[in-house]
Design a protein around this motif. Structure first.
Motif, mmCIF file in Angstrom:
data_model
loop_
_atom_site.group_PDB
_atom_site.id
_atom_site.type_symbol
_atom_site.label_atom_id
_atom_site.label_comp_id
_atom_site.label_asym_id
_atom_site.label_seq_id
_atom_site.Cartn_x
_atom_site.Cartn_y
_atom_site.Cartn_z
ATOM 1 N N LEU A 139 0.825 -1.209 0.000
ATOM 2 C CA LEU A 139 0.000 0.000 0.000
ATOM 3 C C LEU A 139 0.854 1.253 0.000
ATOM 4 N N PRO A 140 0.389 2.271 -0.698
ATOM 5 C CA PRO A 140 1.078 3.568 -0.574
ATOM 6 C C PRO A 140 0.964 4.078 0.864
ATOM 7 N N ARG A 141 1.968 4.754 1.307
ATOM 8 C CA ARG A 141 2.015 5.255 2.690
ATOM 9 C C ARG A 141 0.797 6.118 3.020
ATOM 10 N N GLU A 142 0.380 6.976 2.104
ATOM 11 C CA GLU A 142 -0.760 7.865 2.350
ATOM 12 C C GLU A 142 -2.069 7.078 2.518
ATOM 13 N N THR A 143 -2.219 6.002 1.768
ATOM 14 C CA THR A 143 -3.416 5.170 1.887
ATOM 15 C C THR A 143 -3.456 4.523 3.260
#
Length: 86
Positions: free
Chosen positions: A42-46
């Motif tokens: 997962l992307p960090r922001e997600t």
């Protein structure tokens, strides 16, 4: 005594009609195979958004439970409970 005019049946129907909360974190967990705890790509922001959303929701549930625990009991005078008849 306060009387909202709401019956037990009305309250039950209202609660039954409430849609479940759709949290990003829960949707992400459901996409994982049974072998993993959470998705690792997962992307960090997600991930940050999902965790923040769950923490916020948990806080709101805790606050609601606290308010509910301070409500005064409401006597049920129209519901016969034969086990406690005098």
């Amino acid at each position: 005594m306060f009387n909202s005019g709401m019956t037990v049946e009305t309250l039950r129907d209202c609660l039954a009609a409430t849609d479940p909360v759709n949290l990003l974190g829960m949707r992400l967990l459901k996409t994982c195979p049974q072998t993993g705890l959470y998705p690792t790509d997962l992307p960090r922001e997600t991930l940050k958004e999902a965790v923040s959303e769950i923490v916020d929701y948990t806080g709101r549930c805790t606050a609601a439970a606290r308010r509910l625990s301070h409500l005064a009991p409401i006597p049920l005078t129209t519901l016969p409970i034969l086990e406690f008849g005098l």
